[in-house]
Design a protein around this motif. Sequence first.
Motif, PDB file in Angstrom:
ATOM      1  N   GLN A  58      52.957  68.619  -7.415  1.00  0.00           N
ATOM      2  CA  GLN A  58      52.081  69.359  -6.504  1.00  0.00           C
ATOM      3  C   GLN A  58      52.293  68.989  -5.033  1.00  0.00           C
ATOM      4  OE1 GLN A  58      48.544  68.563  -9.288  1.00  0.00           O
ATOM      5  NE2 GLN A  58      48.016  70.497  -8.312  1.00  0.00           N
ATOM      6  N   HIS A 159      52.087  64.125 -15.490  1.00  0.00           N
ATOM      7  CA  HIS A 159      51.153  65.122 -14.960  1.00  0.00           C
ATOM      8  C   HIS A 159      51.840  66.490 -15.062  1.00  0.00           C
ATOM      9  CE1 HIS A 159      47.443  65.484 -12.195  1.00  0.00           C
ATOM     10  NE2 HIS A 159      47.841  66.723 -12.414  1.00  0.00           N
ATOM     11  N   TRP A 160      52.228  66.841 -16.286  1.00  0.00           N
ATOM     12  CA  TRP A 160      52.667  68.180 -16.699  1.00  0.00           C
ATOM     13  C   TRP A 160      54.127  68.548 -16.414  1.00  0.00           C
ATOM     14  CZ3 TRP A 160      48.063  71.391 -14.273  1.00  0.00           C
ATOM     15  CH2 TRP A 160      46.844  70.820 -14.673  1.00  0.00           C
ATOM     16  N   ASN A 201      47.903  63.097 -18.076  1.00  0.00           N
ATOM     17  CA  ASN A 201      46.852  63.839 -17.388  1.00  0.00           C
ATOM     18  C   ASN A 201      46.520  65.126 -18.137  1.00  0.00           C
ATOM     19  OD1 ASN A 201      45.260  64.328 -14.789  1.00  0.00           O
ATOM     20  ND2 ASN A 201      46.424  66.230 -14.983  1.00  0.00           N
ATOM     21  N   GLU A 202      45.284  65.287 -18.537  1.00  0.00           N
ATOM     22  CA  GLU A 202      44.716  66.543 -19.057  1.00  0.00           C
ATOM     23  C   GLU A 202      45.538  67.198 -20.170  1.00  0.00           C
ATOM     24  OE1 GLU A 202      43.552  69.251 -15.988  1.00  0.00           O
ATOM     25  OE2 GLU A 202      42.149  67.826 -15.117  1.00  0.00           O
ATOM     26  N   TYR A 332      35.210  68.582 -13.359  1.00  0.00           N
ATOM     27  CA  TYR A 332      35.077  69.772 -12.521  1.00  0.00           C
ATOM     28  C   TYR A 332      33.876  70.598 -12.984  1.00  0.00           C
ATOM     29  CZ  TYR A 332      39.605  68.593 -10.462  1.00  0.00           C
ATOM     30  OH  TYR A 332      40.620  67.949  -9.789  1.00  0.00           O
ATOM     31  N   TRP A 362      37.186  79.725 -11.829  1.00  0.00           N
ATOM     32  CA  TRP A 362      36.849  78.908 -13.007  1.00  0.00           C
ATOM     33  C   TRP A 362      35.971  77.717 -12.641  1.00  0.00           C
ATOM     34  CZ3 TRP A 362      38.345  73.839 -12.516  1.00  0.00           C
ATOM     35  CH2 TRP A 362      39.362  73.567 -11.597  1.00  0.00           C
ATOM     36  N   GLU A 390      39.572  62.376 -11.286  1.00  0.00           N
ATOM     37  CA  GLU A 390      39.620  63.545 -10.394  1.00  0.00           C
ATOM     38  C   GLU A 390      38.236  64.152 -10.284  1.00  0.00           C
ATOM     39  OE1 GLU A 390      42.438  66.747 -11.120  1.00  0.00           O
ATOM     40  OE2 GLU A 390      43.975  65.287 -11.695  1.00  0.00           O
ATOM     41  N   TRP A 437      40.008  64.641  -5.790  1.00  0.00           N
ATOM     42  CA  TRP A 437      41.114  65.600  -5.801  1.00  0.00           C
ATOM     43  C   TRP A 437      40.860  66.608  -4.693  1.00  0.00           C
ATOM     44  CZ3 TRP A 437      45.667  65.575  -8.327  1.00  0.00           C
ATOM     45  CH2 TRP A 437      46.461  66.705  -8.125  1.00  0.00           C
ATOM     46  N   TRP A 445      49.459  74.868  -9.079  1.00  0.00           N
ATOM     47  CA  TRP A 445      49.992  75.404 -10.332  1.00  0.00           C
ATOM     48  C   TRP A 445      50.114  76.923 -10.293  1.00  0.00           C
ATOM     49  CZ3 TRP A 445      52.217  71.324 -12.069  1.00  0.00           C
ATOM     50  CH2 TRP A 445      51.613  70.083 -11.924  1.00  0.00           C
ATOM     51  N   PHE A 453      42.624  72.477  -2.194  1.00  0.00           N
ATOM     52  CA  PHE A 453      41.712  71.443  -2.713  1.00  0.00           C
ATOM     53  C   PHE A 453      41.684  70.200  -1.828  1.00  0.00           C
ATOM     54  CE2 PHE A 453      40.084  72.234  -7.079  1.00  0.00           C
ATOM     55  CZ  PHE A 453      40.715  73.442  -7.372  1.00  0.00           C
TER      56      PHE A 453
HETATM   57  C1  NOJ Z   1      43.210  69.084 -12.547  1.00  0.00           C
HETATM   58  C2  NOJ Z   1      44.675  68.800 -12.441  1.00  0.00           C
HETATM   59  O1  NOJ Z   1      44.952  67.518 -12.924  1.00  0.00           O
HETATM   60  C3  NOJ Z   1      45.240  68.991 -11.050  1.00  0.00           C
HETATM   61  O2  NOJ Z   1      46.613  68.969 -11.148  1.00  0.00           O
HETATM   62  C4  NOJ Z   1      44.707  70.285 -10.472  1.00  0.00           C
HETATM   63  O3  NOJ Z   1      45.286  70.596  -9.256  1.00  0.00           O
HETATM   64  C5  NOJ Z   1      43.202  70.166 -10.333  1.00  0.00           C
HETATM   65  N1  NOJ Z   1      42.633  70.019 -11.658  1.00  0.00           N
HETATM   66  C6  NOJ Z   1      42.524  71.378  -9.688  1.00  0.00           C
HETATM   67  O4  NOJ Z   1      42.706  72.488 -10.492  1.00  0.00           O
END
Ligand code: NOJ
Length: 484
Positions: A58, A159-160, A201-202, A332, A362, A390, A437, A445, A453
């Motif tokens: 990112q 992280h993806w 991550n996630e 979030y 969202w 985050e 974050w 993404w 952000f």
């Molecule tokens: C979670 C993700 O880990 C991050 O990469 C993303 O930018 C933020 N949420 C905001 O959507």
Amino acid sequence: MKNISRRSFGKSVAVSTAAALSGISLPGIALGAQPDADHLRYRFPKGFIWGCATAAYQVEGGAKEGGRGPSVWDTFSHTPGKTHNGDTGDIADDSYHLYKEDVQLLKNLGVQGHRMSISWSRIFPEGKGTPNPAGLDYYSRVIDELLANKITPYVTLFHWDLPDALPGGWQNRDTPKAFADYCAYVTKHLGDRVKHWMTINEFICYTDLGYRVGQFAPGLRLGPAEANQVRHHGVLAHGLGLKAVRANTPTGTQVGLAEDAKVYVPVMETKEHIEAARKAARAENGMFLTAVMEGKYPDSYLEKEGANAPKIGPGDMEAIGGKVDFVGLNIYDPNFAQASDSKWGYSVVPMPTSYPHMASPWLNMGPEGIYWGVRNVVDLWKVPAIYITENGTSSDDVINSAGRIEDIDRVMFLRNYLTQLHRATAEGYPVKGYFLWSLLDNFEWADGFSKRFGLHYVDYKTQKRTPKLSAEWYKQVIAQNAVV
Ligand code: NOJ
């Protein structure tokens, strides 16, 4: 204010409120408008870690530099129609070159920690095999720069941005093994200086969104059985990665993960609904966090998936359930649960269309989610430490005629979430730190650069970083260790 224990919290609030209402003064306390009254502040525990979070793809750019191999996000973002405006992370914030400047932004905020991620394909351009020394050198320099500025690095290993060269991606059972080898290599070389690691991550974003919904890389739409297998490989990667980090780092190194566990807020704070929210948190996170915390998939998940449930190899669940030192929560948007006489004892309340959200559609605004996110996880699994890895929001930022970005909606969002996080620390929940974050606007993404952000506005043409009002606000939060 000293951290108030769970038992005394209610009492102390009651005294202050009653005194304020009656208009009388307590000895040494002037009541009324008193913004500096220390005993009333939402102050965080001593030693609380404040930080920001970013992720490699990112912010870094330098996509073809230093021997980096392509990740699935390079391929996906270069595929027409996949991201907003065809945006890619080729350049992003150019932090690959500007990392020293970015560390100074962090220093100016006064953070104690910074959460960043490592790009797997910078280290292993093919995903496995021969490592690329230039990739490791880059992260070694970034870490040294943070440490030289007295900022503790918290490093995420994935992280993806999966190396595109790995055959079959997360559908292949060999990928978790390749991940563990990469974790071993990185932590062996950086573990002398990095003491806090997050494996992953996630889960949902690179498994479901990547392989079932198709909204994220690699953009596939698999059926439920194959998609569940991808999920299983996702959590297995965490388990094998965890083991590899432990085997290659000194004693005392802290290892965890950063998960966007679905958060359940009880519709009202009564015993039955609180219990329902806790049950919802366990069941609805069954394929990810619950599996990691319990080393097994809960019956609710297995029953729901039936014949589509994942095929589990010998030793998988033991690895997946390896003990973590902390749980990182990316918080979030909230969900709401209520008691019900359904089989699993809860029902999830649908979000009304009028529910308020931030610039990203969202991102429903739910400050209580940060409190309940922490509380449900600690109450369910007695974890010793939680980090908010985050939390933050997009905002339709504009530069005004005075050259300022007065993002009062972001400040409103953060202030409310932090007030609720304070509630968790005041009640004794072991929250050790908070990573906002994000430090900078960055490549969001599939939304490309359309959603901002950051605490710092980035002009993507010039790479100029401008602190927003929220950056000034966060600096005060950190300086005072309190909500301001
Ligand atoms: C979670 C993700 O880990 C991050 O990469 C993303 O930018 C933020 N949420 C905001 O959507």
